[in-house]
Design a protein around this motif. Structure first.
Motif, mmCIF file in Angstrom:
data_model
loop_
_atom_site.group_PDB
_atom_site.id
_atom_site.type_symbol
_atom_site.label_atom_id
_atom_site.label_comp_id
_atom_site.label_asym_id
_atom_site.label_seq_id
_atom_site.Cartn_x
_atom_site.Cartn_y
_atom_site.Cartn_z
ATOM 1 N N GLU A 243 0.836 -1.203 0.000
ATOM 2 C CA GLU A 243 0.000 0.000 0.000
ATOM 3 C C GLU A 243 0.872 1.254 0.000
ATOM 4 O OE1 GLU A 243 -3.536 2.286 2.466
ATOM 5 O OE2 GLU A 243 -2.165 0.959 3.519
ATOM 6 N N ARG A 244 1.942 1.245 0.781
ATOM 7 C CA ARG A 244 2.789 2.433 0.861
ATOM 8 C C ARG A 244 3.540 2.671 -0.440
ATOM 9 N NH1 ARG A 244 3.847 0.548 7.010
ATOM 10 N NH2 ARG A 244 2.078 1.710 7.870
ATOM 11 N N ILE A 245 3.928 1.604 -1.102
ATOM 12 C CA ILE A 245 4.547 1.756 -2.421
ATOM 13 C C ILE A 245 3.561 2.403 -3.388
ATOM 14 C CG2 ILE A 245 5.420 0.475 -4.421
ATOM 15 C CD1 ILE A 245 6.555 -1.575 -2.372
ATOM 16 N N ALA A 320 9.539 5.399 -0.237
ATOM 17 C CA ALA A 320 8.765 5.694 -1.441
ATOM 18 C C ALA A 320 7.509 6.473 -1.093
ATOM 19 C CB ALA A 320 8.411 4.402 -2.163
ATOM 20 N N LYS A 321 6.862 6.060 -0.020
ATOM 21 C CA LYS A 321 5.627 6.732 0.398
ATOM 22 C C LYS A 321 5.894 8.175 0.783
ATOM 23 C CE LYS A 321 2.017 7.779 3.193
ATOM 24 N NZ LYS A 321 1.863 9.021 3.984
ATOM 25 N N VAL A 322 6.921 8.396 1.606
ATOM 26 C CA VAL A 322 7.229 9.750 2.062
ATOM 27 C C VAL A 322 7.669 10.629 0.895
ATOM 28 C CG1 VAL A 322 8.816 11.140 3.464
ATOM 29 C CG2 VAL A 322 7.797 9.067 4.420
ATOM 30 N N ILE A 362 -0.691 11.938 4.373
ATOM 31 C CA ILE A 362 -1.422 11.513 5.569
ATOM 32 C C ILE A 362 -1.885 10.062 5.446
ATOM 33 C CG2 ILE A 362 -3.478 11.978 6.975
ATOM 34 C CD1 ILE A 362 -3.306 14.905 5.864
ATOM 35 N N ALA A 363 -2.464 9.704 4.298
ATOM 36 C CA ALA A 363 -3.034 8.370 4.113
ATOM 37 C C ALA A 363 -1.946 7.304 4.070
ATOM 38 C CB ALA A 363 -3.845 8.332 2.818
ATOM 39 N N GLY A 364 -2.305 6.095 4.516
ATOM 40 C CA GLY A 364 -1.357 4.981 4.494
ATOM 41 C C GLY A 364 -0.306 5.073 5.576
ATOM 42 N N GLY A 365 -0.584 5.855 6.623
ATOM 43 C CA GLY A 365 0.399 6.137 7.663
ATOM 44 C C GLY A 365 0.996 7.498 7.418
#
Length: 383
Positions: A243-245, A320-322, A362-365
């Motif tokens: 999900e974070r990717i 990747a998420k950040v 914000i989403a996904g942590g």
């Protein structure tokens, strides 16, 4: 080490780019958001391209696509419409993958082909009013009563719940167990008696409502349990890296959309006798946007490459998420500056990117939680 994507990957991007530019032009996306009306026809057509079956195998109507393909698809969907991304991504990746990996054979045969053809959608029922980043302290309860579970509680930020067919609900089934051992996943039909959905007003992607969900003595059969009783945390957290990717890919797609729009405008807009791209201040913003997009994409694809090979990728997924989400925000801000007064006009579309990007920090942590995770992974890997 090979930095060149395959011909199939390039064709996928071209196909999706052409599809969305034809089927989801700026004015259409703006109209559906303004009217807060879900574009079911666009979703059906996207499913017809195979977008809804990417995360599971051919035996259930999917294609078992590699992670780079999924990231490319996520970029293009996010570039086209946040509302479509909000409806498509939870269904086609998180929920579908959870059922494919942990569901019963009956659940797979019943649900996955219908996800693939676009006739079934799901909403993720994870967050609660008092439990966001810390999902282990959920209070929504599901108690066994004969052959049923009876659910009581409340979910929030359950995007698409009012038009989805099921809610992929994370619930507490053993209040005496530890926080991580007493949780389970139940498929809750949206039309269940005692389930009430209330749409919330929000900043962006309004065509897919984000909702509160109230569950008052909602009964679901025991056959709706996904995976083992009390092992819901293992399901949720096994899906988090992916999900974070994908959130990183969403930010990348939004950044790419903002860059494409700003570049085209800068080449056409003439001020002081020349296109504004020839003014150094504008050119530097475009250069920064391009660097942000490329860096975000490389980080995202590296994490996806590791995920495909079964390698530890928690740190890479968090990075990747950040970076992807913040790169999208930076690109949209630069795009607003380059378009100037026109950036505020709905018909140009840049203001939509500007509104849409913030969610992904914000989403996904939250990105603050992600930075904590990166630091912990640095410590662990240094041992």
């Amino acid at each position: 080490m090979d930095f060149e994507i395959s011909a199939e990957h390039r064709q996928l991007r071209t196909t999706l780019r052409e599809f969305f530019e034809a089927e989801a032009p700026i004015e259409e996306v703006a109209r559906f958001d303004r009217d807060e009306e879900f574009n079911s026809e666009l979703y059906r057509k996207a499913a017809g391209l195979g977008l809804c079956g990417l995360a599971f195998g051919e035996e259930y109507g999917g294609s078992a696509a590699d992670q780079i393909s999924i990231c490319i698809a996520v970029e293009e969907v996010a570039r086209a419409s946040a509302a479509l991304a909000y409806a498509w991504l939870p269904t086609a990746t998180f929920c579908a993958k959870g059922i494919a990996r942990f569901g019963t054979e009956e659940q797979k045969k019943e649900i996955l082909p219908r996800i693939a053809d676009g006739t079934v959608r799901m909403a993720m029922g994870l967050s609660e009013p008092e439990a966001g980043s810390d999902l282990t302290h959920l209070t929504t309860r599901a108690e066994r009563d004969g052959d049923d579970f009876v659910i009581n509680g409340q979910k929030v930020f359950t995007t698409g719940a009012d038009t989805a067919d099921h809610i992929f609900a994370f619930v507490r089934t053993d209040p005496e167990a530890t926080a991580s051992r007493g949780l389970s996943v139940l498929l809750v039909p949206r039309d269940s008696e005692g389930l009430v959905v209330r749409p919330l007003r929000k900043l962006a992607g309004q065509a897919t409502h984000t909702c509160e969900v109230f569950l008052n003595d909602v009964r679901v059969p025991k056959e709706n349990l996904v995976g083992e009783l009390g092992r819901g945390s293992a399901i949720i957290f096994s899906l988090m890296d992916a999900e974070r990717i994908y959130v990183g890919a969403e930010g990348t797609g939004l950044g790419q959309g903002a860059l494409d729009m700003a570049l085209k405008y800068a080449q056409e807009r003439v001020q002081f006798g020349k296109p504004i791209i020839e003014h150094q201040a504008v050119a530097h913003m475009l250069a920064d946007m391009a660097m942000n997009v490329q860096t975000a994409r490389l980080l995202t694809w590296q994490a996806a490459w590791r995920l495909d090979r079964g390698l530890d990728c928690t740190m890479e997924a968090s990075m990747a998420k950040v970076y992807g989400s913040e790169a999208g925000t930076r690109c949209a801000a630069h795009g607003m500056q380059i378009l100037g007064g026109y950036s505020y006009m709905v018909e140009y579309g840049m203001e939509r990117y500007w509104r849409e990007t913030k969610l992904y920090e914000i989403a996904g942590g939250t990105n603050q939680i992600m930075r904590n995770m990166i630091a912990k992974q640095l410590t662990r890997r240094a041992r």
